[in-house]
Motif scaffolding. Sequence first.
Motif, PDB file in Angstrom:
ATOM      1  N   GLY A   1       0.780  -1.229   0.000  1.00  0.00           N
ATOM      2  CA  GLY A   1       0.000   0.000   0.000  1.00  0.00           C
ATOM      3  C   GLY A   1       0.814   1.281   0.000  1.00  0.00           C
ATOM      4  N   ASN A   2       2.107   1.200   0.207  1.00  0.00           N
ATOM      5  CA  ASN A   2       2.932   2.409   0.181  1.00  0.00           C
ATOM      6  C   ASN A   2       3.586   2.543  -1.181  1.00  0.00           C
ATOM      7  OD1 ASN A   2       2.424   2.941   2.856  1.00  0.00           O
ATOM      8  ND2 ASN A   2       4.228   1.849   3.581  1.00  0.00           N
ATOM      9  N   GLU A   3       3.485   3.736  -1.769  1.00  0.00           N
ATOM     10  CA  GLU A   3       4.169   3.981  -3.035  1.00  0.00           C
ATOM     11  C   GLU A   3       5.594   4.371  -2.729  1.00  0.00           C
ATOM     12  OE1 GLU A   3       2.411   6.224  -6.150  1.00  0.00           O
ATOM     13  OE2 GLU A   3       0.421   5.906  -5.334  1.00  0.00           O
ATOM     14  N   ARG A   4       6.522   3.707  -3.361  1.00  0.00           N
ATOM     15  CA  ARG A   4       7.934   3.985  -3.108  1.00  0.00           C
ATOM     16  C   ARG A   4       8.385   5.192  -3.920  1.00  0.00           C
ATOM     17  NH1 ARG A   4      13.091   0.265  -4.397  1.00  0.00           N
ATOM     18  NH2 ARG A   4      14.556   1.857  -3.842  1.00  0.00           N
ATOM     19  N   MET A   5       9.071   6.104  -3.254  1.00  0.00           N
ATOM     20  CA  MET A   5       9.626   7.259  -3.938  1.00  0.00           C
ATOM     21  C   MET A   5      11.058   6.952  -4.334  1.00  0.00           C
ATOM     22  SD  MET A   5       8.171  10.509  -1.801  1.00  0.00           S
ATOM     23  CE  MET A   5       9.240  11.621  -2.688  1.00  0.00           C
ATOM     24  N   GLY A   6      11.498   7.571  -5.433  1.00  0.00           N
ATOM     25  CA  GLY A   6      12.873   7.410  -5.878  1.00  0.00           C
ATOM     26  C   GLY A   6      13.805   8.307  -5.079  1.00  0.00           C
ATOM     27  N   LYS A   7      15.067   8.265  -5.463  1.00  0.00           N
ATOM     28  CA  LYS A   7      16.073   9.090  -4.794  1.00  0.00           C
ATOM     29  C   LYS A   7      15.877  10.554  -5.154  1.00  0.00           C
ATOM     30  CE  LYS A   7      19.890   5.840  -4.651  1.00  0.00           C
ATOM     31  NZ  LYS A   7      21.288   5.622  -5.034  1.00  0.00           N
ATOM     32  N   ASN A   8      16.086  11.417  -4.176  1.00  0.00           N
ATOM     33  CA  ASN A   8      16.077  12.841  -4.458  1.00  0.00           C
ATOM     34  C   ASN A   8      17.228  13.160  -5.406  1.00  0.00           C
ATOM     35  OD1 ASN A   8      13.915  13.153  -2.776  1.00  0.00           O
ATOM     36  ND2 ASN A   8      15.079  14.020  -1.087  1.00  0.00           N
ATOM     37  N   GLN A   9      17.002  14.117  -6.288  1.00  0.00           N
ATOM     38  CA  GLN A   9      17.999  14.517  -7.276  1.00  0.00           C
ATOM     39  C   GLN A   9      18.594  15.861  -6.868  1.00  0.00           C
ATOM     40  OE1 GLN A   9      18.808  12.322  -9.809  1.00  0.00           O
ATOM     41  NE2 GLN A   9      17.409  11.043  -8.607  1.00  0.00           N
ATOM     42  N   HIS A  10      19.903  15.896  -6.742  1.00  0.00           N
ATOM     43  CA  HIS A  10      20.592  17.119  -6.318  1.00  0.00           C
ATOM     44  C   HIS A  10      21.235  17.786  -7.527  1.00  0.00           C
ATOM     45  CE1 HIS A  10      20.461  16.530  -1.861  1.00  0.00           C
ATOM     46  NE2 HIS A  10      20.133  15.327  -2.282  1.00  0.00           N
ATOM     47  N   VAL A  11      21.019  19.101  -7.648  1.00  0.00           N
ATOM     48  CA  VAL A  11      21.668  19.920  -8.682  1.00  0.00           C
ATOM     49  C   VAL A  11      22.853  20.571  -7.977  1.00  0.00           C
ATOM     50  CG1 VAL A  11      21.408  21.890 -10.231  1.00  0.00           C
ATOM     51  CG2 VAL A  11      19.512  20.284  -9.920  1.00  0.00           C
ATOM     52  N   VAL A  12      24.072  20.158  -8.374  1.00  0.00           N
ATOM     53  CA  VAL A  12      25.277  20.571  -7.652  1.00  0.00           C
ATOM     54  C   VAL A  12      26.322  21.164  -8.594  1.00  0.00           C
ATOM     55  CG1 VAL A  12      24.947  18.860  -5.816  1.00  0.00           C
ATOM     56  CG2 VAL A  12      26.245  18.238  -7.845  1.00  0.00           C
ATOM     57  N   PRO A  13      27.185  22.067  -8.059  1.00  0.00           N
ATOM     58  CA  PRO A  13      28.289  22.577  -8.873  1.00  0.00           C
ATOM     59  C   PRO A  13      29.214  21.424  -9.244  1.00  0.00           C
ATOM     60  CG  PRO A  13      28.220  23.671  -6.702  1.00  0.00           C
ATOM     61  CD  PRO A  13      27.187  22.610  -6.704  1.00  0.00           C
ATOM     62  N   HIS A  14      29.742  21.459 -10.465  1.00  0.00           N
ATOM     63  CA  HIS A  14      30.598  20.367 -10.940  1.00  0.00           C
ATOM     64  C   HIS A  14      31.595  20.931 -11.943  1.00  0.00           C
ATOM     65  CE1 HIS A  14      31.529  16.158 -11.788  1.00  0.00           C
ATOM     66  NE2 HIS A  14      31.540  16.475 -13.076  1.00  0.00           N
ATOM     67  N   GLY A  15      32.849  21.056 -11.540  1.00  0.00           N
ATOM     68  CA  GLY A  15      33.848  21.631 -12.431  1.00  0.00           C
ATOM     69  C   GLY A  15      33.457  23.045 -12.814  1.00  0.00           C
TER      70      GLY A  15
END
Length: 79
Positions: free
Chosen positions: A3-17
Amino acid sequence: MFGNERMGKNQHVVPHGDGWAVRGAGNERVTSTHRTQAEAQAAAREIAINQRSEVVIHRPNGQIRDKDSYGNDDFPPRG
């Protein structure tokens, strides 16, 4: 899932290079890299919608700037 809907991983927008990246919560490797923060946000948003999760947007110094949720809302707007 009982009965519980599984949520995916949170997506982080991060500085990269010299640009920005999308990284799933807890992942060491980035999912994708982008020239601008706006491009990274758009990519993270698509993933979050598909996974019913949240986008966490960071500032260039790594501090969290904003969050957008695309999962089940415990307090949906009243219409």
